[in-house]
Design an enzyme around this catalytic site. Sequence first.
Site, PDB file in Angstrom:
ATOM      1  N   HIS A 207       0.824  -1.203   0.000  1.00 52.96           N
ATOM      2  CA  HIS A 207       0.000   0.000   0.000  1.00 52.96           C
ATOM      3  C   HIS A 207       0.862   1.258   0.000  1.00 52.96           C
ATOM      4  O   HIS A 207       0.670   2.179  -0.808  1.00 52.96           O
ATOM      5  CB  HIS A 207      -0.935  -0.043   1.220  1.00 52.96           C
TER       6      HIS A 207
ATOM      7  N   CYS B 280      -1.472  -1.718 -16.690  1.00 51.75           N
ATOM      8  CA  CYS B 280      -1.620  -0.653 -15.695  1.00 51.75           C
ATOM      9  C   CYS B 280      -1.096  -1.066 -14.327  1.00 51.75           C
ATOM     10  O   CYS B 280      -1.224  -0.341 -13.352  1.00 51.75           O
ATOM     11  CB  CYS B 280      -3.069  -0.186 -15.597  1.00 51.75           C
TER      12      CYS B 280
HETATM   13  C1  PEP Z   1      -3.153  -4.555 -10.801  1.00 55.29           C
HETATM   14  O1  PEP Z   1      -3.603  -5.509 -10.187  1.00 55.29           O
HETATM   15  O2  PEP Z   1      -2.154  -4.623 -11.519  1.00 55.29           O
HETATM   16  C2  PEP Z   1      -3.807  -3.240 -10.685  1.00 55.29           C
HETATM   17  C3  PEP Z   1      -3.401  -2.209 -11.396  1.00 55.29           C
HETATM   18  O3  PEP Z   1      -4.809  -3.120  -9.777  1.00 55.29           O
HETATM   19  P1  PEP Z   1      -4.581  -2.835  -8.207  1.00 55.29           P
HETATM   20  O4  PEP Z   1      -3.135  -2.605  -8.008  1.00 55.29           O
HETATM   21  O5  PEP Z   1      -5.417  -1.665  -7.896  1.00 55.29           O
HETATM   22  O6  PEP Z   1      -5.080  -4.107  -7.618  1.00 55.29           O
END
Ligand code: PEP
Length: 865
Positions: free
Chosen positions: A379, A761
């Site tokens: 986090h 992403c």
């Molecule tokens: C991922 O899982 O790569 C993502 C971008 O989502 P999060 O980090 O919000 O779970």
Amino acid sequence: MPGMMDTVLNVGLNDITVQGLIAQTNNPRFAYDAYRRLIMMYADVVMEKAEGIVPKNGKGIRKILDERLEEVKKQKGYTSDVELTATDLKELVAEFKQIVKNVLGKPFPEKAIDQLWGGIGAVFMSWNGKRAVEYRRIERIPDEWGTAVNVQSMVFGNMGNDSATGVAFTRNPGSGENKFYGEYLVNAQGEDVVAGIRTPAPLNEYSKNDQSKHLPSLAEKMPRIYKELDVIQRRLEKHYKDMQDIEFTIERGTLYMLQCRVGKRNGVSAVRMAMEMFKEKLIDTETAIMRVAPNQLVELLLPMIDPKAELSTAAVAKGLPAGPGGAKGRAVFTSEDAVAWANKGEQVILVREETSPEDVDGMHKAQAILTSKGGMTSHAALVARGWGKCCIVGCGDIEIGSDNKSFRTKNGEVIREGEWISLNGTKGLVYKGSLPLVDVDLEHNKSYTELMKLVEKTKKLGVRTNADTPKDAAKAVQFGAEGIGLFRTEHMFYGEGSDKPLFLLRKMIMSKTVEERRRALAELSVFVKNDIKATLKVMNGLPVTIRLLDPPLHEFVPHSADRLAALGKELGVDRNELQKRAEALRENNPMLGHRGVRLGVTFPEISEMQVRAILEAAGELQKEGKKANPEIMVPVTCTAAELQHQRAIVDRVYKETCAKLGLKKIPYLYGTMIEIPRAALTAAKMAETAEFFSFGTNDLTQMSFGFSRDDIGGFLPDYLTQKILPADPFQTVDQDAVGELISFGIDRGRSTRPNLKVGICGEHGGDPDSVKFCHRVGMNYVSCSPFRVPIARLAAAQAVIDEKRAAYGKKSVAKKAVKKSAVKKAAAKKTGAKKAGAKKTKAVKSVKKAPAKKKGVKKTSGRKK
Ligand code: PEP
Ligand code: MG
């Protein structure tokens, strides 16, 4: 590898050969000085380090001999080594040999040939020395490369006052300025320059600094030699077409060049040198782009600890470099304290074991974040990186006290609440005290702007950003982002201004009936729409991928009694009932629980509210004469049926919104994140409904490895040091498996929908190696936090050049193979039919090999759209 491997100078001296050196030079002082240096270096490098001897009380033979040298100087009243006479040095040689024998249990070898082989062996061994291993790990140099050993005849910089030794750079490695820069020492050997026993003198006027300005420069003291050196340094740079790090020795008025290599430089000077050399026509566009390591750009974007101050301060702890740049502040240990102290005008650094969404306010107010646990996608790391905030996570070197008011470092240093600490988030280093920071000014950095123009012309991959606020989005656009690849809707429920929407979200979560929930959602939708609209507006028609709610609902349940009471009052239920509802949301494994699309399946009204907010925001902007280009993204899907389920909601809401706003069309795309292996494996089916894929490689890595992304800090260091894993898979895409899933998913997805838009992403979207991988597998774009956008852009341009060079290399291998076989064929013809037949088979084999290699090139580039 500057300074990473060992050297032994003056090999071959013993009690007999030293007499030869004296006869040759007529300089006994010099000969015995060289001899005592050999004993010191040989005992240290060959007899102790290469033998793996761990010194008692941490005091090695080099230190023992150094101390004896200092004692003699003191006894004789000398202040500098050069005052030692031939007799002093001769006595020291005898004494040193005795000390070596006593301490290491073996005599210093007299035979020159034994010294030579001993030296060669030790230099080979130093490839596996601690320093060299650590350096390779940082620079990602493969262990299996190995090393060579140079054996050179000696020239001596310690032959008197007409002799000297020095180190120089063809340009200033600190600023990049095109000025010859360096230091030298009269009557010395190379090790003295590095060891800092004497203050080196400046090469020229330009090289003078506060410590050396009173010393005569080489240009002043030996002008003829300086001129000669200057001509050579120019020639070397022209020849190698890069800044050179040069070592030289002057022996009795004659200049000798010892070595030159490409000089190390910081990010700021790397960019400046690349662009100045490009303008000088020393290098071409491609070389200029390849000259800057993408991660070096970080130094141009963020304030950093003044490198000079950092050089003279020892770090007290080391962790994972999660958020780059430098920061300083007073240590605080709770989010509340961070907010309270910051509100009083204090600069603070938030120190926690790990952070949670409840800490966001404090994290935001803090200059930087330091956590003792957690990995690169924990986090703290995610949030900090998104903000471009300096952050160190997984810092196992610190232990937070049970009173939560102090931390203790591995070396026993205790830092209490309110004490100043400084962080280098680029390297993961923690310092005690307040080190000065230096600011960066990107807009006025002409070299950077020019470099990015070349990058833009070269790269094919798009670069978007992960941004959740108009401010972050605007920053990213300034850095060159071409859209938003991930807008995490839930971020509006954290941090500044989130009180009201968070309260309404909680009200919605704690609702029991659909009606209750719908009422809460209606109130919440106003905030959601405004939030999305503000970001769409800033992006002015650039694509914005908006993800539907992802985290498990229970993450938002309030913990504090007064917040629970306020919620109970609003819903008209008592505390017991509220506790029961909160309890019902609790899950054993929330990351694999009721989150992502699963929420939308159980509570379709939640998806409906978000989709309506997105489409209305876009439609309203359109009506206001503005451009908006939203992409609705469904997270955590594992089957095409989920996508169809949500699509039905989108289709219905789309029609209703167009009718409500009186619009014929609202442009949007509908797609999904691919972050579960099953989704990648069923990509062909997913692409029947999805118009785009965005690989969520944080979760995809977590679910492929079965490693919890929040708990990896506990075992990752062991995996890396024991080489069970080559790199942190949450930082760099694991190409063997996660990469295969991505590549397979793209191929399969495009087999159904050839124009399927594909991006990434996950945090990997800003990692240069991963960006290059994304280019090779044919993605359309990568998306990363705003401060990593320039890094990703540069890496994307380098990926194009890498690909071109690899294809060229393979072509020329194939050409050579064909040529070789033709030569062999001709030879075979000459040597008669029988032999010719035999040779022909061999030649055919090598020709066959070449197209097989070529196929590999085609395969990867074939995915590129
Ligand atoms: C991922 O899982 O790569 C993502 C971008 O989502 P999060 O980090 O919000 O779970
Ligand atoms: Mg995810």
